[in-house]
Design a protein around this motif. Structure first.
Motif, PDB file in Angstrom:
ATOM      1  N   SER A  97       0.842  -1.186   0.000  1.00  0.00           N
ATOM      2  CA  SER A  97       0.000   0.000   0.000  1.00  0.00           C
ATOM      3  C   SER A  97       0.885   1.247   0.000  1.00  0.00           C
ATOM      4  O   SER A  97       2.095   1.181  -0.181  1.00  0.00           O
ATOM      5  N   ASN A  98       0.244   2.389   0.179  1.00  0.00           N
ATOM      6  CA  ASN A  98       0.935   3.677   0.240  1.00  0.00           C
ATOM      7  C   ASN A  98       0.230   4.514   1.299  1.00  0.00           C
ATOM      8  O   ASN A  98      -0.993   4.449   1.424  1.00  0.00           O
ATOM      9  N   ALA A  99       0.994   5.256   2.088  1.00  0.00           N
ATOM     10  CA  ALA A  99       0.394   6.029   3.171  1.00  0.00           C
ATOM     11  C   ALA A  99       0.135   7.470   2.779  1.00  0.00           C
ATOM     12  O   ALA A  99       0.962   8.121   2.119  1.00  0.00           O
ATOM     13  N   PHE A 100      -1.033   7.969   3.166  1.00  0.00           N
ATOM     14  CA  PHE A 100      -1.416   9.361   2.996  1.00  0.00           C
ATOM     15  C   PHE A 100      -1.651   9.949   4.379  1.00  0.00           C
ATOM     16  O   PHE A 100      -2.160   9.264   5.282  1.00  0.00           O
ATOM     17  N   PHE A 101      -1.294  11.224   4.544  1.00  0.00           N
ATOM     18  CA  PHE A 101      -1.423  11.868   5.850  1.00  0.00           C
ATOM     19  C   PHE A 101      -2.307  13.111   5.754  1.00  0.00           C
ATOM     20  O   PHE A 101      -2.120  13.939   4.870  1.00  0.00           O
ATOM     21  N   ALA A 102      -3.273  13.193   6.671  1.00  0.00           N
ATOM     22  CA  ALA A 102      -4.264  14.272   6.606  1.00  0.00           C
ATOM     23  C   ALA A 102      -4.435  14.921   7.968  1.00  0.00           C
ATOM     24  O   ALA A 102      -4.169  14.316   9.006  1.00  0.00           O
TER      25      ALA A 102
END
Length: 394
Positions: A387-392
């Motif tokens: 997967s790939n991580a996104f930060f919000a």
């Protein structure tokens, strides 16, 4: 952890979009990924991202402060390669998404390496997620594509003609990571070459490029050096331990120097206590620790429940560590109301004249099993794999 984005993703998710995600990756890479692609990105808070980076920065400072001789001791005598460098060209660091004793979600260090990971693939993967789910673009990695490409090209190709730079692997077409090799070729204009195809004349190395013998001046090394001895009937003209006129990106010695070997030497609230097996103190409880060989790849040889009988039977105890167990927290909800756990790898490059490395991208892995390795999952599980991580903002 970021309910707004998790809810939106789960509402928008469909099998059709998952197929599209995989089709985009296959189209861009020219081959299918040899590993499972998770249906879902990892979405975490900016606060968690700050914790990840702060922990990494502390670890980098501790590594910089170590004497060169301490690092050299990590290299097995039969694996020493000439012409070492002062810095590794790559630095990757893995953290589990865990729950602390006070109930907070926090990162915990799992391991670290000075070995290249799926840099080209992960950037493409992030793009693919954003293409299929456009709302993710607002929380994606802010580094522009051209910056990413120029930094990677400067590091790997340098001032050389790309035809004199190769990605070196052993039987690359058989590797699960072949899609990353293909994407790297497209990104940097270099060729992937099998170690068995490298020719040696004096101190110079060559490969056949469109029927022409071409000198190799820089090697983007993807060979795990200590695994070569385990490949039966391997015929090569070139031995890593020989002195050759080539620039290693990164030098093979760093595979050993920045590895699980360092874990007992590091201190931080997000670094679980670790010991070399031969130095494990009597006051500690073996049941609280995971047994890991120092130099293994993709989780091989890890024992989650070591016993005294197992540890006492190991003869080369200095080549193993015991690392305090951490509790991966299942917080990533799938469309069936079940939850996955995750691990995040930060992908840095380290230019030779820089005091500190530069963070380029991240790599995520999701699981519903005891280990973050898709081979341990049930075949019908979802929200598992790469997967790939996104930060919000939370």
């Amino acid at each position: 952890m970021i309910p707004k984005y998790r809810k939106q993703f789960n509402q928008e998710f469909s099998e059709e979009k998952y197929r599209k995600l995989k089709d985009i990756l296959k189209e861009k890479g020219g081959v299918e990924p040899g590993f499972r692609i998770s249906e879902s990105p990892i979405i975490l808070s900016k606060e968690f991202e700050t914790q990840l980076i702060n922990a990494s920065e502390s670890i980098i400072s501790q590594i910089n402060a170590l004497p060169a001789e301490t690092l050299r001791k990590a290299i097995p005598e039969n694996c020493r390669v000439p012409n070492d460098t002062d810095r590794p060209h790559f630095f990757t660091i893995d953290f589990g998404v865990c729950r602390s004793e006070n109930g907070e979600i926090e990162p915990q260090l799992i391991e670290l390496q000075a070995f290249p990971s799926l840099y080209a693939f992960q950037k493409t993967f992030e793009d693919a997620f954003c293409e299929v789910y456009p709302f993710l673009s607002e929380i994606r990695n802010p580094m522009p594509h051209e910056t990413f490409k120029s930094l990677l090209k400067e590091l790997i190709v340098g001032d050389e003609n790309p035809e004199n730079v190769i990605l070196l692997e052993i039987f690359p077409e058989k590797q699960k990571t072949a899609i990353d090799f293909a994407l790297t070729e497209k990104l940097l204009g270099i060729k992937t070459v099998c170690l068995t195809k490298v020719k040696k004349v004096g101190k110079k190395l060559y490969y056949e490029n469109n029927g022409k013998l071409t000198e190799i001046k820089r090697i983007y090394n993807r060979v795990i050096f200590d695994e070569l001895d385990r490949i039966p009937n391997l015929n090569t003209e070139f031995d890593f331990r020989e002195e050759v006129d080539v620039k290693w990106i990164t030098h093979p010695n760093w595979f050993f120097k920045i590895s699980k070997y360092l874990l007992p030497l590091l201190q931080h609230q997000f670094v679980p206590k670790s010991y070399f097996l031969h130095e494990f103190p009597q006051h500690e409880n073996l049941e609280d620790f995971v047994l890991k060989p120092l130099f293994s790849f993709a989780g091989s040889g890890v024992n989650l429940n070591p016993t005294k009988e197992i540890t006492e039977a190991i003869e080369d105890k200095e080549n193993y560590i015991l690392q305090r167990k951490v509790s991966y927290e299942p917080i990533f909800e799938d469309i069936n109301g079940e939850f996955s756990k995750a691990e995040i790898r930060l992908l840095y490059i380290w230019r030779e004249n820089d005091e500190r490395p530069i963070l380029l991208e991240n790599l995520g892995r999701m699981t519903k099993a005891a280990m973050v390795n898709v081979d341990f999952n049930k075949k019908d599980a979802i929200w598992i794999g790469s997967s790939n991580a996104f930060f919000a903002e939370g």
